[in-house]
Design an enzyme around this catalytic site. Structure first.
Site, PDB file in Angstrom:
ATOM      1  N   ARG A   1      12.442  -2.169  10.804  1.00 57.41           N
ATOM      2  CA  ARG A   1      11.289  -1.630  11.522  1.00 57.41           C
ATOM      3  C   ARG A   1      11.053  -2.437  12.793  1.00 57.41           C
ATOM      4  O   ARG A   1      11.033  -3.662  12.761  1.00 57.41           O
ATOM      5  CB  ARG A   1      10.046  -1.717  10.632  1.00 57.41           C
ATOM      6  CG  ARG A   1       9.681  -0.392  10.014  1.00 57.41           C
ATOM      7  CD  ARG A   1       8.501  -0.514   9.093  1.00 57.41           C
ATOM      8  NE  ARG A   1       7.267  -0.898   9.745  1.00 57.41           N
ATOM      9  CZ  ARG A   1       6.073  -0.797   9.187  1.00 57.41           C
ATOM     10  NH1 ARG A   1       5.965  -0.291   7.965  1.00 57.41           N
ATOM     11  NH2 ARG A   1       4.990  -1.172   9.801  1.00 57.41           N
TER      12      ARG A   1
ATOM     13  N   ARG B   1      -8.930   1.408   9.566  1.00 57.50           N
ATOM     14  CA  ARG B   1      -8.568   0.026   9.862  1.00 57.50           C
ATOM     15  C   ARG B   1      -9.598  -0.647  10.746  1.00 57.50           C
ATOM     16  O   ARG B   1      -9.470  -1.845  11.008  1.00 57.50           O
ATOM     17  CB  ARG B   1      -7.230  -0.001  10.585  1.00 57.50           C
ATOM     18  CG  ARG B   1      -6.031  -0.435   9.729  1.00 57.50           C
ATOM     19  CD  ARG B   1      -4.821  -0.213  10.577  1.00 57.50           C
ATOM     20  NE  ARG B   1      -3.656  -0.974  10.293  1.00 57.50           N
ATOM     21  CZ  ARG B   1      -2.588  -0.500   9.642  1.00 57.50           C
ATOM     22  NH1 ARG B   1      -2.624   0.701   9.100  1.00 57.50           N
ATOM     23  NH2 ARG B   1      -1.513  -1.237   9.522  1.00 57.50           N
TER      24      ARG B   1
ATOM     25  N   ARG C   1      -0.119  -8.656  13.624  1.00 62.06           N
ATOM     26  CA  ARG C   1      -0.674  -7.661  12.690  1.00 62.06           C
ATOM     27  C   ARG C   1      -1.562  -8.333  11.637  1.00 62.06           C
ATOM     28  O   ARG C   1      -2.590  -7.786  11.237  1.00 62.06           O
ATOM     29  CB  ARG C   1       0.455  -6.861  12.035  1.00 62.06           C
ATOM     30  CG  ARG C   1       0.944  -5.742  12.953  1.00 62.06           C
ATOM     31  CD  ARG C   1       2.358  -5.332  12.678  1.00 62.06           C
ATOM     32  NE  ARG C   1       2.528  -4.760  11.368  1.00 62.06           N
ATOM     33  CZ  ARG C   1       3.665  -4.811  10.682  1.00 62.06           C
ATOM     34  NH1 ARG C   1       4.712  -5.445  11.188  1.00 62.06           N
ATOM     35  NH2 ARG C   1       3.744  -4.249   9.513  1.00 62.06           N
TER      36      ARG C   1
ATOM     37  N   ARG D   1      11.449  -7.112   4.551  1.00 63.31           N
ATOM     38  CA  ARG D   1      11.435  -5.695   4.920  1.00 63.31           C
ATOM     39  C   ARG D   1      12.083  -5.493   6.296  1.00 63.31           C
ATOM     40  O   ARG D   1      12.786  -4.515   6.524  1.00 63.31           O
ATOM     41  CB  ARG D   1      10.000  -5.162   4.920  1.00 63.31           C
ATOM     42  CG  ARG D   1       9.930  -3.673   5.173  1.00 63.31           C
ATOM     43  CD  ARG D   1       8.553  -3.113   4.892  1.00 63.31           C
ATOM     44  NE  ARG D   1       7.643  -3.335   5.994  1.00 63.31           N
ATOM     45  CZ  ARG D   1       6.341  -3.090   5.946  1.00 63.31           C
ATOM     46  NH1 ARG D   1       5.793  -2.648   4.831  1.00 63.31           N
ATOM     47  NH2 ARG D   1       5.580  -3.295   6.984  1.00 63.31           N
TER      48      ARG D   1
ATOM     49  N   LYS E   1       0.827  -1.217   0.000  1.00 63.34           N
ATOM     50  CA  LYS E   1       0.000   0.000   0.000  1.00 63.34           C
ATOM     51  C   LYS E   1       0.859   1.264   0.000  1.00 63.34           C
ATOM     52  O   LYS E   1       0.608   2.186  -0.766  1.00 63.34           O
ATOM     53  CB  LYS E   1      -0.916   0.041   1.233  1.00 63.34           C
ATOM     54  CG  LYS E   1      -1.906  -1.080   1.331  1.00 63.34           C
ATOM     55  CD  LYS E   1      -2.848  -0.887   2.520  1.00 63.34           C
ATOM     56  CE  LYS E   1      -2.165  -0.901   3.858  1.00 63.34           C
ATOM     57  NZ  LYS E   1      -1.598  -2.205   4.235  1.00 63.34           N
TER      58      LYS E   1
HETATM   59  P1  AMP Z   1       1.503   0.473   8.962  1.00 65.05           P
HETATM   60  O1  AMP Z   1       2.745   1.192   8.617  1.00 65.05           O
HETATM   61  O2  AMP Z   1       0.309   0.980   8.235  1.00 65.05           O
HETATM   62  O3  AMP Z   1       1.631  -1.012   8.881  1.00 65.05           O
HETATM   63  O4  AMP Z   1       1.226   0.800  10.513  1.00 65.05           O
HETATM   64  C1  AMP Z   1       2.146   0.472  11.521  1.00 65.05           C
HETATM   65  C2  AMP Z   1       1.460   0.461  12.888  1.00 65.05           C
HETATM   66  O5  AMP Z   1       0.923   1.753  13.182  1.00 65.05           O
HETATM   67  C3  AMP Z   1       0.268  -0.492  13.008  1.00 65.05           C
HETATM   68  O6  AMP Z   1       0.659  -1.825  13.301  1.00 65.05           O
HETATM   69  C4  AMP Z   1      -0.491   0.157  14.160  1.00 65.05           C
HETATM   70  O7  AMP Z   1       0.133  -0.106  15.402  1.00 65.05           O
HETATM   71  C5  AMP Z   1      -0.318   1.631  13.862  1.00 65.05           C
HETATM   72  N1  AMP Z   1      -1.406   2.115  12.949  1.00 65.05           N
HETATM   73  C6  AMP Z   1      -1.278   2.525  11.672  1.00 65.05           C
HETATM   74  N2  AMP Z   1      -2.453   2.884  11.153  1.00 65.05           N
HETATM   75  C7  AMP Z   1      -3.370   2.694  12.134  1.00 65.05           C
HETATM   76  C8  AMP Z   1      -4.773   2.876  12.229  1.00 65.05           C
HETATM   77  N3  AMP Z   1      -5.500   3.321  11.171  1.00 65.05           N
HETATM   78  N4  AMP Z   1      -5.387   2.578  13.390  1.00 65.05           N
HETATM   79  C9  AMP Z   1      -4.678   2.153  14.461  1.00 65.05           C
HETATM   80  N5  AMP Z   1      -3.358   1.925  14.454  1.00 65.05           N
HETATM   81  C10 AMP Z   1      -2.698   2.207  13.295  1.00 65.05           C
END
Ligand code: AMP
Length: 190
Positions: A134, A89, A145, A128, A14
């Protein structure tokens, strides 16, 4: 004011695709994950709070996330809309977004669903983890996740399907091919 919501499991691409779309669409990518990581890096109060959830691969509470998105979408570069990446989400976030778009006079044009099979995703996330380091790309958090995605985010596809907004994209092609498919879908929807 138009909004494109990229949906897909962690590791679907994404973020990569959203960044590539920015220029051609003239809309900014709004990634909640990136916004949280920025706050983490700068050790803001929001960052400190988010870290306790992110480190476990859990979702940051809805109120906190929604407040951050509201603030971001109020900024000048989002005046014509945005490409949403990683938000909403949960159903509560989707409801809050609907409310916000009513206030802003914006609408969701299309919800591309980037489809990649489970084994490929886990392999990508491990790769990654090695490249980017990360903190939330450890085996345990990756599995968590994925679970959170299945339980909380995947049901949103039905919500948007009922509104005729979801279009599947094959995320298992090379990056450029996925991008072409996305552009075609977005163009058709506009
Ligand atoms: P991502 O980079 O989108 O995979 O997000 C990394 C982490 O940020 C996720 O595992 C959550 O802990 C937090 N996060 C990102 N977007 C959201 C969201 N819309 N709602 C809640 N937590 C989020």
């Amino acid at each position: 004011m138009r909004f494109i919501i990229l949906i897909g499991p962690p590791g679907a691409g994404k973020g990569t695709q959203a960044k590539m779309l920015e220029q051609s669409l003239g809309l900014p990518q709004v990634s909640t994950g990136d916004l949280f990581r920025y706050n983490l890096k700068n050790e803001t109060e929001l960052g400190k709070l988010a870290r306790t959830y992110m480190d476990r691969g859990a979702l940051v509470p809805d109120e906190v996330t929604v407040a951050m998105v509201k603030d971001r979408l109020g900024q000048a570069d989002a005046a014509n809309g945005a490409i949403l990446d990683g938000f909403p989400r949960t159903q509560a976030q989707a409801d809050a977004l609907d409310q916000l778009l009513l206030q802003l006079g914006g609408h969701i044009t299309v919800v591309p669903n980037i489809v990649v099979d489970g084994e490929e995703l886990v392999a990508r996330l491990f790769k990654r983890a090695q490249i980017e380091g990360r903190a939330d790309d450890t085996e345990e958090t990756i599995r968590h996740r994925m679970h959170v995605y299945e339980e909380q985010t995947k049901p949103l596809l039905d919500y948007y399907r009922q509104r005729g907004l979801v279009v599947n994209v094959n995320g298992q092609q090379d990056i450029e091919a996925v991008q072409q498919e996305l552009r075609r879908i977005i163009e058709q929807a506009s």
